[in-house]
Design a protein around this motif. Structure first.
Motif, short mmCIF file in Angstrom:
data_model
loop_
_atom_site.label_atom_id
_atom_site.label_comp_id
_atom_site.label_asym_id
_atom_site.label_seq_id
_atom_site.Cartn_x
_atom_site.Cartn_y
_atom_site.Cartn_z
N GLY A 188 10.41 3.24 -10.77
CA GLY A 188 10.63 1.84 -10.49
C GLY A 188 9.51 1.25 -9.65
O GLY A 188 8.33 1.39 -9.97
N ASP A 189 9.90 0.60 -8.55
CA ASP A 189 8.89 -0.04 -7.70
C ASP A 189 8.46 0.85 -6.54
O ASP A 189 7.91 0.36 -5.55
N ARG A 190 8.67 2.15 -6.66
CA ARG A 190 8.35 3.04 -5.54
C ARG A 190 7.05 3.80 -5.80
O ARG A 190 7.00 5.04 -5.83
N PHE A 247 -6.42 21.66 8.82
CA PHE A 247 -5.14 21.29 8.24
C PHE A 247 -5.36 20.22 7.17
O PHE A 247 -6.14 19.30 7.36
N VAL A 248 -4.65 20.35 6.05
CA VAL A 248 -4.61 19.25 5.09
C VAL A 248 -3.67 18.19 5.66
O VAL A 248 -2.55 18.51 6.10
N VAL A 249 -4.11 16.95 5.66
CA VAL A 249 -3.29 15.84 6.16
C VAL A 249 -3.14 14.83 5.04
O VAL A 249 -4.13 14.43 4.42
N ALA A 250 -1.91 14.43 4.77
CA ALA A 250 -1.66 13.50 3.66
C ALA A 250 -0.67 12.43 4.08
O ALA A 250 0.33 12.73 4.73
N GLY A 251 -0.97 11.19 3.72
CA GLY A 251 -0.05 10.10 4.02
C GLY A 251 -0.04 9.06 2.92
O GLY A 251 -1.09 8.61 2.48
N PRO A 252 1.16 8.65 2.48
CA PRO A 252 1.26 7.61 1.45
C PRO A 252 1.31 6.22 2.08
O PRO A 252 1.58 6.06 3.27
N LYS A 253 1.08 5.23 1.25
CA LYS A 253 1.42 3.86 1.59
C LYS A 253 2.84 3.64 1.06
O LYS A 253 3.07 3.66 -0.15
N TYR A 254 3.78 3.46 1.97
CA TYR A 254 5.16 3.27 1.52
C TYR A 254 5.31 1.94 0.78
O TYR A 254 4.68 0.94 1.15
N PRO A 255 6.13 1.90 -0.27
CA PRO A 255 6.08 0.76 -1.20
C PRO A 255 6.43 -0.59 -0.61
O PRO A 255 5.93 -1.61 -1.08
N HIS A 256 7.27 -0.63 0.43
CA HIS A 256 7.72 -1.93 0.94
C HIS A 256 7.44 -2.14 2.42
O HIS A 256 7.92 -3.14 3.00
N THR A 257 6.71 -1.24 3.06
CA THR A 257 6.47 -1.41 4.50
C THR A 257 5.01 -1.33 4.91
O THR A 257 4.70 -1.46 6.08
N TRP A 258 4.09 -1.13 3.94
CA TRP A 258 2.69 -1.12 4.34
C TRP A 258 2.18 -2.55 4.40
O TRP A 258 2.85 -3.50 4.01
N ASN A 259 0.96 -2.73 4.95
CA ASN A 259 0.54 -4.07 5.33
C ASN A 259 0.20 -5.00 4.17
O ASN A 259 0.02 -6.20 4.38
N GLN A 260 0.11 -4.48 2.93
CA GLN A 260 -0.11 -5.35 1.78
C GLN A 260 0.99 -5.17 0.73
O GLN A 260 0.77 -5.42 -0.46
N ALA A 261 2.15 -4.75 1.18
CA ALA A 261 3.25 -4.54 0.24
C ALA A 261 3.61 -5.85 -0.45
O ALA A 261 3.81 -6.87 0.21
N ASP A 308 13.62 -1.16 4.31
CA ASP A 308 13.36 -0.09 3.36
C ASP A 308 12.99 1.22 4.04
O ASP A 308 12.91 2.26 3.38
N VAL A 309 12.78 1.18 5.34
CA VAL A 309 12.48 2.42 6.07
C VAL A 309 13.54 3.48 5.82
O VAL A 309 13.23 4.68 5.78
N VAL A 310 14.79 3.07 5.61
CA VAL A 310 15.85 4.06 5.40
C VAL A 310 15.66 4.84 4.11
O VAL A 310 16.26 5.91 3.94
N ASN A 311 14.86 4.33 3.19
CA ASN A 311 14.60 5.03 1.93
C ASN A 311 13.35 5.92 2.00
O ASN A 311 13.07 6.66 1.06
N GLN A 312 12.62 5.83 3.09
CA GLN A 312 11.35 6.55 3.17
C GLN A 312 11.47 8.06 3.33
O GLN A 312 10.59 8.78 2.84
N PRO A 313 12.51 8.60 3.97
CA PRO A 313 12.62 10.06 3.95
C PRO A 313 12.66 10.64 2.55
O PRO A 313 12.06 11.69 2.28
#
Length: 279
Positions: free
Chosen positions: A52-54, A97-111, A118-123
């Protein structure tokens, strides 16, 4: 998976939006510099989508050398993105260490459809991305050495991974300016060392909120307190945060007791912080 519910009051939303890139400024000239990196770091961009939109475009910082390396999964704060933390994340990567971070679909600065709730869906997003990373970077990541870290709303996401959305793959966590969800679930599952990093002057996630969450943890834990720190302690005291957290990772991933022994000195190196721990 956490059920969707109202996440924050309007006042709290306004505060957590301080994670925005418009609020993140370079550290003042009096701040201690981040130490020199120990090895070169490369970056990759990976495209993941949970449906979907994730969409979850993910940036990866890779250390030089041959793996497999431990993985640190990182969650950004509201109206932020992984690159806003590049100085700290590349420092971790330089230590192996490998470090990885996504841009969460509805909370990053250009969402396109920004939604702080939507933070509750991020886990669940985090669990999905970790699984995808293990496939995409097979042989580069050690699946037995995975941890999670985050800042602000990203730290709240990380708390979820050790409580209501417990991911048993995680062996440790770092929570920068973090606290529990408004309807908290108890920390659960296999014990995992957690390190809290908190500025005492933080007006967004208060010292009392962070320390209250720390007190709920029954596992080995540490609390790095920065008395003059704000909501951006990794900017206020970059050397302290970089060195203390890196030695924490060395300890939990590599059973490095010497690194654990250095942590109190790392914390007090600039006389600007102190570490309390049960490690």
């Amino acid at each position: 998976m956490l059920r969707r519910r109202s996440f924050l009051s309007l006042a709290a939303l306004a505060g957590l939006a301080a994670c925005s890139t418009t609020e993140i400024t370079p550290p003042p000239s009096s701040a201690a510099p981040v130490p020199e990196q120990s090895s070169s770091v490369q970056t990759r961009e990976l495209e993941f989508n949970r449906g979907g939109d994730r969409a979850l475009p993910t940036k990866v910082w890779l250390p030089s050398g041959t793996g497999p390396f431990p993985l640190i999964y990182f969650s950004h704060g509201l109206t932020s993105q992984p690159d806003d933390y590049a100085e700290l994340l590349s420092f971790w990567a330089s230590a192996g260490f490998v470090v990885a971070g996504p841009k969460y679909p509805h909370t990053w600065n250009q969402a396109p459809k920004y939604d702080a709730d939507d933070v509750v869906n991020q886990p669940a997003d985090a669990q999905f991305v970790i699984t995808e990373l293990l496939t995409a970077l097979s042989g580069t990541i050690d699946p037995q050495r995975i941890a999670a870290a985050g800042h602000s709303a990203g730290a709240i996401t990380t708390v979820g991974l050790f409580s209501g959305s417990r991911d048993e793959r995680l062996k440790a966590g770092v929570l920068i300016s973090g606290r529990q969800m408004p309807q908290p679930a108890p920390f659960s599952g296999t014990a995992a060392p957690l390190l809290f990093v908190q500025g005492k002057l933080d007006e967004t996630v208060t010292y009392e909120q962070a320390y209250g969450t720390y007190n709920e943890v029954t596992w080995p834990k540490g609390f790095l307190e920065i008395p003059q720190g704000t909501h951006l302690p990794y900017r206020d005291q970059p050397q302290v945060v970089a060195e203390t957290t890196t030695d924490f990772w060395r300890w939990v991933f590599n059973n490095d007791d010497a690194a654990k022994g250095r942590m109190p000195a790392d914390a007090s190196a600039t006389n600007a912080a102190q570490l309390t721990s049960t490690f």
